[in-house]
Design a protein around this motif. Structure first.
Motif, PDB file in Angstrom:
ATOM      1  N   TRP A  75       5.272  -5.169   1.205  1.00 13.30           N
ATOM      2  CA  TRP A  75       5.195  -4.378   2.445  1.00 13.30           C
ATOM      3  C   TRP A  75       6.336  -4.746   3.398  1.00 13.30           C
ATOM      4  O   TRP A  75       6.670  -5.922   3.553  1.00 13.30           O
ATOM      5  CB  TRP A  75       3.859  -4.679   3.111  1.00 13.30           C
ATOM      6  N   LYS A 126       6.336  -0.824   0.185  1.00  9.71           N
ATOM      7  CA  LYS A 126       5.579   0.028   1.108  1.00  9.71           C
ATOM      8  C   LYS A 126       6.304  -0.062   2.434  1.00  9.71           C
ATOM      9  O   LYS A 126       6.429  -1.152   3.001  1.00  9.71           O
ATOM     10  CB  LYS A 126       4.147  -0.499   1.217  1.00  9.71           C
ATOM     11  N   ASP A 165      -5.381   5.161   7.184  1.00  9.26           N
ATOM     12  CA  ASP A 165      -5.998   3.831   7.216  1.00  9.26           C
ATOM     13  C   ASP A 165      -7.517   3.943   7.108  1.00  9.26           C
ATOM     14  O   ASP A 165      -8.211   2.933   6.984  1.00  9.26           O
ATOM     15  CB  ASP A 165      -5.628   3.101   8.512  1.00  9.26           C
ATOM     16  N   GLY A 183      -1.098   4.610   8.287  1.00 14.69           N
ATOM     17  CA  GLY A 183      -1.760   5.676   7.537  1.00 14.69           C
ATOM     18  C   GLY A 183      -0.783   6.816   7.350  1.00 14.69           C
ATOM     19  O   GLY A 183       0.379   6.618   7.006  1.00 14.69           O
TER      20      GLY A 183
HETATM   21  C1  GLA Z   1      -0.660  -0.105   8.863  1.00 13.14           C
HETATM   22  C2  GLA Z   1      -0.851   0.457   7.470  1.00 13.14           C
HETATM   23  C3  GLA Z   1      -1.848  -0.392   6.710  1.00 13.14           C
HETATM   24  C4  GLA Z   1      -1.359  -1.809   6.656  1.00 13.14           C
HETATM   25  C5  GLA Z   1      -1.102  -2.342   8.048  1.00 13.14           C
HETATM   26  C6  GLA Z   1      -0.428  -3.688   8.022  1.00 13.14           C
HETATM   27  O1  GLA Z   1      -1.793   0.056   9.631  1.00 13.14           O
HETATM   28  O2  GLA Z   1      -1.263   1.782   7.516  1.00 13.14           O
HETATM   29  O3  GLA Z   1      -2.041   0.111   5.410  1.00 13.14           O
HETATM   30  O4  GLA Z   1      -0.180  -1.874   5.884  1.00 13.14           O
HETATM   31  O5  GLA Z   1      -0.269  -1.462   8.799  1.00 13.14           O
HETATM   32  O6  GLA Z   1      -0.192  -4.201   9.265  1.00 13.14           O
END
Ligand code: GLA
Length: 735
Positions: A431, A497, A561, A542
């Protein structure tokens, strides 16, 4: 340049009398110019789009609808004037309009010349029709196939050194037109662009096309379907937040109030832009519905210096007689054929595991390895480590910007975890949120001048973070390198991601809204070129940045999310209105109280992933989960590569039913979910679609083999008793 000799399909009577008899014109190419009538025809497989040069200084929209075979079939347009308060510019269905004179309808273009003049008096300056047209600086790269032709209409100001090109690229087999505009300063004095939209779509007056379908929502409630009648006046859908946003999505569908999922005339459009955008649906006082869209002109100006040009994002538009479902399938096919990254678009999306909802920021090597072991056992194919692995990122108040593994959590760097994941037979993903910085970070301490803010004012924080100004060259380079360095050091990272968790505000200069997004696309493009094996997941808290602008650079979209599997039925339905399930990520998590089966079935409707605490699963649960993952692997080709039919909407009744049919129609998968427990609807026949009527299938509830038409007529019988019960049905062609 062609003589403007005729007023094509225009009659000058105020009473609608036909005073001009047209000559039959047959066409043999997708895009043609009918010289007799100064009319352009764009012919898709089943539609025609026609507009013409009514006057040297006026392009009029003539027709958009079912395909015509001669220009005779195109309805006449009355050349009306209006009272002393407006003139033809305000009354006629204009194909393009600039801020000019007594035109008070929404305009596509407004500029200020260096002497303060703020109107564009354009005149027609010729056209070109090109095969396989690809413009290098085009913002949204697509990969047109041979059959696609592009029409370019050249306009120029009658006094100033200013040119306007209107582009129409036809996706013939999909009945979709991609439109964008480019403006050029061909002189020496600066021109200030104040408003520039990508396209203006006009809708026929023969029926009242005034019902608008669009998507709205908020964080964790993205892609909610709204359907509303347009009142006379304007409805503005927009984002001023520098990104697409969760609140409205840049797509529309328009019908006459009669369309349903499978039948009816539906016009649709999708704007390919990931920054501030605007779509205006206008019902004029003169009977027309028009929809315009492009860059949001809120807080926007762009100065064109000597020989400089500005190009807009693309606005795709289409027409179908196949209802909302037909419109969605055309958009899906456009995305899977032309928009998604070429090197990955035809690759099966794999099952991922991501522990974010379970571990949040508390990740470490041992715990991630433990999770990876169970994930591998279940059949997961990509193990993704989310937020928390870098800098001082123990909570959301620190660390963003410091893209170095946290030494306490990962004493030997990321290497051992990546190796472990690889040894377990999975790929490794990581991520990032590279566009952001926490004020509590080394990056901010070193470069406070890199954040987006007005001088002398404190910017608003969101989730304790600030936006980096990607419009600045040095920031663009930093952001690219932050990610590229880690990927270079760890060739085992094959998936990233890319997240974006704060809307932009207080942009110091107005042109930066545009430049930011262009640079974002450039960074993604460079990453794809440098690491062609990389699979990129697009995320913004999200589904806050889902659109066709960024889509040429990513392979998966994190939908929301909100992973409650029941809420997901609504979110996923809305997402599917505009976007293909091939990119729709859906996880099995611990949100809500649902049994494993319901969680899995709801997640199998896109790219299935797991985000639950699998360390807590019992042996029985693991065994079941393994079976579901295996089942998903068997059906995912149909889900990710097939045609989607929304049979029954969660918005409309107790039953949600979604069907996926493979392109060759040899397989179908049907998901059915019951919302409430009532006796009346426990036995339901679900009318499936899309099968070949005369081909024999093996289908649940039918003895032996049965023809497609019988299954479609009688439906699949199901018993759904109890709240949140669900079923998965498979239909297969007889071998
Ligand atoms: C966002 C993303 C989640 C996650 C968090 C991490 O809210 O949508 O899937 O990766 O950040 O902080």
């Amino acid at each position: 340049m062609l003589p403007i000799a005729y007023f094509p399909r225009v009659c000058t009577s105020h009473f609608g009398n036909v005073i001009f008899k047209s000559i039959c014109f047959m066409y043999d190419m997708p895009i043609v110019f009918d010289e007799d009538y100064d009319m352009f025809l764009l012919n898709g497989k089943s539609t025609t789009y026609a507009f013409g040069i009514a006057r040297k200084d006026m392009l009029l929209s003539f027709y958009w609808g079912p395909k015509v075979s001669t220009t005779d079939e195109i309805p006449l347009v009355n050349m009306m004037g209006g009272a002393s308060f407006t003139n033809q510019k305000g009354v006629m269905p204009l194909e393009f309009n600039s801020a000019w004179g007594m035109s008070y309808v929404e305009n596509c273009l407004k500029v200020e010349f260096s002497d303060g003049v703020r109107s564009v008096h354009f005149e027609y300056n010729g056209y070109e029709i090109k095969d396989n047209y690809i413009k290098e600086e085009q913002i949204v790269p697509s990969t047109p196939k041979n059959s696609n032709q592009t029409l370019i209409i050249h306009l120029k100001d009658d006094k100033y050194a200013f040119e306007i090109d209107l582009y129409y690229r036809l996706y013939e087999e999909l009945d979709i037109i991609e439109r964008w505009m480019e403006v050029k300063n061909t002189g020496k004095s600066q021109i200030k662009v104040e408003n520039i939209l990508s396209a203006l779509w006009n809708f026929p007056v023969y029926r009242s096309f005034t019902r608008l379908t669009h998507l709205h929502g908020s964080h964790s409630h993205e892609f909610q379907v709204a359907r509303t009648d347009l009142a006379p006046g304007k409805l503005v859908l927009d984002s001023r937040r520098g990104s697409t946003g969760h609140y409205r999505n840049p797509i529309f569908m328009l019908d006459d109030g009669e369309a349903n999922e499978e039948n009816g005339h539906v016009y649709f459009g999708a704007l390919a832009w990931s920054g501030s955008w605007k779509i205006v649906a206008e019902r004029t006082s003169h009977g027309y519905t028009r929809i315009l869209g492009g860059l949001n002109n809120y807080d926007f100006t762009y100065n064109l210096k000597d020989s400089q040009s500005l190009i807009t994002p693309s606005f795709f538009g289409g027409f179908t007689q196949g209802g909302f479902g037909g419109a969605s399938r055309l958009l899906h096919d456009l995305q899977t054929t032309y928009i998604l990254p070429e090197n990955k678009k035809d690759k099966i999306r794999k099952v991922i595991y991501n522990s974010w909802e379970v571990t949040t920021f508390s990740v470490n090597e041992t715990q991630q390895m433990e999770l990876a072991e169970v994930a591998a056992e279940l059949g997961v194919e990509i193990f993704v480590m989310d937020d928390g692995w870098f800098g001082e990122r123990n909570h959301d108040r620190a660390g963003l910007g410091d893209w170095i593994p946290n030494p306490e959590k990962f004493p030997n760097g990321l290497g051992p975890l990546i190796q472990k994941v690889k040894d377990l037979g999975m790929e490794f993903g990581l991520w990032f949120e590279p566009e952001m910085v926490n004020p509590d970070s080394d990056l901010y301490r070193e470069h406070p001048e890199w954040v987006i803010k007005f001088p002398g004012r404190e910017p608003d924080q969101g989730r304790n973070q600030l936006n980096l100004n990607l419009a600045l060259l040095e920031v663009k380079e930093y952001v690219y390198n932050a990610v590229a360095n880690i990927l270079e050091q760890h060739p085992g990272i094959t998936y990233i991601k890319w997240d974006m968790n704060k809307s932009i505000c207080d942009m110091p200069e107005r042109w930066m809204w545009y430049e930011y997004v262009k640079n974002l696309y450039e960074i993604f493009g460079r990453l794809r070129d440098a690491f062609p094996y990389l699979h990129i997941e697009n995320c913004s808290g999200g589904g806050g940045r889902a659109d066709m602008g960024l889509m040429p650079y990513y392979d998966t979209n994190w939908t929301s999310d909100n992973t409650n599997p029941f809420h997901r039925l609504f979110i996923q339905e809305g997402f599917s209105m505009a976007y293909t399930p091939r990119i729709m990520s859906a996880w099995v998590t611990d949100m809500g109280s649902f049994d494993l089966k319901y969680r899995f079935y709801s997640s199998m409707m896109g790219i299935m992933g797991i985000g639950a605490n699998i360390l807590k699963w019992t042996e029985k649960e693991k065994r079941k989960a393994k079976q579901y993952i295996q089942k998903y692997k068997e059906i995912r080709e149909v889900v990710q590569f097939g045609d989607l039919y929304r049979i029954s909407s969660p918005r409309e009744g107790a039953l949600t039913a979604v069907e996926y049919v493979s392109k060759d129609k040899s397989r179908a998968v049907l998901f059915a979910f019951k919302k409430v427990s009532d006796l009346s609807d426990d036995i339901i026949y679900i009318p499936v679609k899309g099968l070949k009527p005369d081909v024999k299938y093996i289908a649940p509830g039918f003895m032996g083999t049965v023809e497609g038409k019988a299954i479609m007529n009688q439906g699949i019988k199901t018993s759904l008793s109890g709240t949140h019960s669900c079923h998965l049905f498979e239909i297969k062609k007889q071998e």
